[in-house]
Design a protein around this motif. Structure first.
Motif, PDB file in Angstrom:
ATOM      1  N   SER A  22      38.711   3.608   4.142  1.00  0.00           N
ATOM      2  CA  SER A  22      39.743   4.500   3.638  1.00  0.00           C
ATOM      3  C   SER A  22      40.802   4.736   4.693  1.00  0.00           C
ATOM      4  O   SER A  22      40.568   4.573   5.879  1.00  0.00           O
ATOM      5  N   SER A  23      41.982   5.101   4.256  1.00  0.00           N
ATOM      6  CA  SER A  23      43.063   5.355   5.193  1.00  0.00           C
ATOM      7  C   SER A  23      42.750   6.563   6.050  1.00  0.00           C
ATOM      8  O   SER A  23      42.293   7.587   5.587  1.00  0.00           O
ATOM      9  N   ALA A  24      42.988   6.465   7.317  1.00  0.00           N
ATOM     10  CA  ALA A  24      42.685   7.572   8.220  1.00  0.00           C
ATOM     11  C   ALA A  24      43.618   7.509   9.409  1.00  0.00           C
ATOM     12  O   ALA A  24      43.872   6.446   9.949  1.00  0.00           O
ATOM     13  N   SER A  25      44.123   8.647   9.822  1.00  0.00           N
ATOM     14  CA  SER A  25      45.006   8.708  10.965  1.00  0.00           C
ATOM     15  C   SER A  25      44.214   8.440  12.242  1.00  0.00           C
ATOM     16  O   SER A  25      43.095   8.918  12.407  1.00  0.00           O
ATOM     17  N   GLY A  26      44.819   7.678  13.129  1.00  0.00           N
ATOM     18  CA  GLY A  26      44.161   7.420  14.400  1.00  0.00           C
ATOM     19  C   GLY A  26      43.397   6.128  14.441  1.00  0.00           C
ATOM     20  O   GLY A  26      42.785   5.805  15.464  1.00  0.00           O
ATOM     21  N   PHE A  27      43.394   5.339  13.369  1.00  0.00           N
ATOM     22  CA  PHE A  27      42.703   4.056  13.354  1.00  0.00           C
ATOM     23  C   PHE A  27      43.682   2.972  12.906  1.00  0.00           C
ATOM     24  O   PHE A  27      44.441   3.163  11.954  1.00  0.00           O
ATOM     25  N   THR A  28      43.681   1.846  13.590  1.00  0.00           N
ATOM     26  CA  THR A  28      44.456   0.680  13.197  1.00  0.00           C
ATOM     27  C   THR A  28      43.492  -0.461  12.945  1.00  0.00           C
ATOM     28  O   THR A  28      42.767  -0.879  13.849  1.00  0.00           O
ATOM     29  N   LYS A  29      43.467  -0.963  11.716  1.00  0.00           N
ATOM     30  CA  LYS A  29      42.508  -1.985  11.323  1.00  0.00           C
ATOM     31  C   LYS A  29      43.115  -3.372  11.511  1.00  0.00           C
ATOM     32  O   LYS A  29      44.231  -3.650  11.062  1.00  0.00           O
ATOM     33  N   LEU A  30      42.374  -4.256  12.179  1.00  0.00           N
ATOM     34  CA  LEU A  30      42.799  -5.628  12.428  1.00  0.00           C
ATOM     35  C   LEU A  30      41.819  -6.578  11.758  1.00  0.00           C
ATOM     36  O   LEU A  30      40.611  -6.492  11.988  1.00  0.00           O
ATOM     37  N   THR A  31      42.332  -7.461  10.910  1.00  0.00           N
ATOM     38  CA  THR A  31      41.510  -8.437  10.196  1.00  0.00           C
ATOM     39  C   THR A  31      42.011  -9.835  10.537  1.00  0.00           C
ATOM     40  O   THR A  31      43.217 -10.105  10.458  1.00  0.00           O
ATOM     41  N   PHE A  32      41.097 -10.737  10.900  1.00  0.00           N
ATOM     42  CA  PHE A  32      41.524 -12.052  11.364  1.00  0.00           C
ATOM     43  C   PHE A  32      40.398 -13.057  11.274  1.00  0.00           C
ATOM     44  O   PHE A  32      39.209 -12.709  11.208  1.00  0.00           O
ATOM     45  N   THR A  33      40.791 -14.340  11.239  1.00  0.00           N
ATOM     46  CA  THR A  33      39.868 -15.460  11.402  1.00  0.00           C
ATOM     47  C   THR A  33      40.128 -16.037  12.785  1.00  0.00           C
ATOM     48  O   THR A  33      41.187 -16.649  13.015  1.00  0.00           O
ATOM     49  N   PRO A  34      39.243 -15.847  13.738  1.00  0.00           N
ATOM     50  CA  PRO A  34      39.555 -16.165  15.144  1.00  0.00           C
ATOM     51  C   PRO A  34      39.556 -17.655  15.429  1.00  0.00           C
ATOM     52  O   PRO A  34      38.817 -18.433  14.810  1.00  0.00           O
ATOM     53  N   PRO A  35      40.404 -18.095  16.387  1.00  0.00           N
ATOM     54  CA  PRO A  35      40.356 -19.477  16.866  1.00  0.00           C
ATOM     55  C   PRO A  35      39.184 -19.681  17.817  1.00  0.00           C
ATOM     56  O   PRO A  35      38.376 -18.774  18.042  1.00  0.00           O
ATOM     57  N   LEU A  36      39.132 -20.870  18.418  1.00  0.00           N
ATOM     58  CA  LEU A  36      38.012 -21.193  19.304  1.00  0.00           C
ATOM     59  C   LEU A  36      38.110 -20.483  20.647  1.00  0.00           C
ATOM     60  O   LEU A  36      37.122 -20.013  21.195  1.00  0.00           O
ATOM     61  N   GLU A  37      39.325 -20.400  21.196  1.00  0.00           N
ATOM     62  CA  GLU A  37      39.499 -19.932  22.559  1.00  0.00           C
ATOM     63  C   GLU A  37      39.824 -18.449  22.582  1.00  0.00           C
ATOM     64  O   GLU A  37      40.081 -17.825  21.547  1.00  0.00           O
TER      65      GLU A  37
END
Length: 472
Positions: free
Chosen positions: A272-287
């Protein structure tokens, strides 16, 4: 996009790396017709380049340069100097041109692309040394393999050196496990084995201290979030940065820039949306890669307070005192902590007081004998977490420069510079919130989170001299 006729690396008068592309050269000769000029052999090319550039026109870190050789018939030659080496390439220009009528460089995006490729080659060699003598022939042999795969027919395709190194070392597997999702371009190989996920927050502080009532001390804080993910298949990783704080002495997050493979949002552990949090979503590379960069507003706490006083005793002698104090809120654990005391416009140091005994660490002369280097060590000892250094320094009066190298830094105008890396510390309050970690498909990797504070430009001005400062 660009096409290269060849790539060379020069070290002094020696050609240490050379790669030409015959197929590209054949194409250039066909569309150039009577204006075609063949590239000379390596030794002759090096001689012509030396004559065109001239040894006096090469600063240590120049911008990208473009020149012509063979009387203007061989153009554009893009070059730059890094790591004590000269990186050179000749670019193919598809638009018609002659030695007397050349299109403006600003209209040729291939120049920018060629310069970016040379910078990528520099980045590949940079971990192995910082001076020309550091690079062995075996390194350039490995570079041949890497460049052959990064630009197989003269056109740069991929400069992900980690992926290229893996491809050269193990090749592609005979068969991959089918995946419902399309494999991203930045991850041509899949990890197999023990799974790990590492995050590292590096905060960089710029600081200027003046010890003057009329000039306030200044500090700016920014940060970088690094990530290295050794995860099987093509997982989607989500994690939250905890950025909220109500403390007045801690700066607040002002902006964040993420890698192209990252989606940014806000939310807490439940989504849920909340102040003070930044959500990062990703598919990471190898390095390891830079997951995000962030800036902060507000003045951070200054981790190391200092006092510097330097007074000229004569034209060839100065007396100095340095006092440092680690503030109570800082962590007393360093990978390194060094203080450089430069002596501008005074010539080489002839001798210094042999009785110099700093309360912490050791003192040595720099290689050019124009600065004292005080290595404090990994901790500030003592109950008050303070340390000091006093010295009398004598200079060779016969070797003082007739014209100041730094016109402002004369007399009592001087500063000292701190370099340090503080471990397991944060001045911003930004942190990776481990409970919010989510990986799909689900797995349980070994999670590591590290924090560090690094001095980026950390100076303390002489309290009895003038100082440079900005007016706000």
């Amino acid at each position: 996009m660009c096409t290269l006729r060849g790539i060379w690396i020069f070290r002094d008068s020696e050609v240490v790396f050379s790669r030409r592309y015959p197929t590209v050269e054949n194409r250039v000769s066909l569309f150039s017709g009577s204006h075609y000029t063949q590239i000379p052999v390596d030794a002759e090319l090096r001689g012509q380049f030396e004559a065109a550039v001239g040894p006096s026109e090469r600063p240590d870190e120049p911008p990208v340069n473009v020149l012509s050789l063979c009387g203007g018939a061989l153009w554009p030659v893009v070059w730059l100097k890094r790591l004590g080496l000269l990186f050179v390439t000749i670019v193919v220009v598809d638009d018609p041109w002659t030695p007397t009528h050349k299109p403006p460089l600003i209209e040729l995006p291939c120049i920018t692309a060629a310069a970016a490729f040379l910078e990528d080659v520099v980045a590949l060699l940079a971990p192995f040394g910082s001076a020309a003598s550091d690079f062995k022939p075996s390194m350039f042999a490995e570079l041949q393999v890497a460049v052959a795969k990064a630009a197989p027919f003269g056109t740069p395709r991929d400069t992900n050196w980690v992926a290229i190194g893996t491809m050269a070392r193990v090749g592609f597997p005979a068969s991959d496990v089918p995946s419902a999702s399309r494999r991203p371009a930045w991850k041509p190989f899949l990890h197999r084995g023990r799974q790990k996920l590492e995050f590292r927050i590096q905060e960089r502080i710029q600081c200027a201290q003046y010890d003057k009532e009329t000039v306030p001390d200044r500090a700016i804080l920014s940060g970088i979030l690094y990530c290295k993910a050794e995860l099987e298949q093509l997982p989607e990783v989500s994690i939250c940065l905890a950025t909220g704080t109500n403390r007045r002495d801690v700066p607040t997050l002002a902006g964040i820039v993420v890698d192209p493979c990252v989606q940014i949002g806000s939310g807490d552990a439940s989504g849920s949306s909340a102040s003070g949090f930044t959500k990062l979503t990703f598919t990471p590379p190898l390095e390891q890669f830079t997951l995000a960069k962030f800036s902060l507003s507000g003045a951070p706490a200054i981790p190391i307070r200092g006092f510097y006083q330097m007074k000229p005793v004569s034209n060839s002698t100065i007396r100095l005192l340095v006092q440092l104090k680690l503030v109570d809120k800082a962590y007393n654990s360093f990978e390194f902590c060094d203080v450089t005391v430069p002596t501008f416009n005074r010539g080489p140091i002839a001798k210094h007081d042999t009785s110099i005994t700093p309360t912490n660490g050791s003192v040595a002369l720099s290689a050019d004998r124009q600065a004292l280097v005080w290595s404090i060590g990994t901790k500030f000892s003592g109950k008050n977490q303070e340390c000091s250094l006093s010295a009398i320094i004598h200079f060779d009066a016969d070797q003082q420069p007739p014209v100041p190298d730094e016109p402002f830094l004369t007399g009592a105008n001087a500063y000292i510079q701190l370099r340090f890396k503080m471990l397991d510390a944060s001045l911003s309050g930004v942190s990776v919130d481990a409970p919010t970690l989510s990986i799909y498909p689900a797995c349980k990797p070994q999670l590591t989170i590290e924090r560090e504070v690094v001095a980026d430009d950390y100076v303390i001005w002489n309290s009895v001299g003038n100082a440079r400062f900005s007016i706000q």
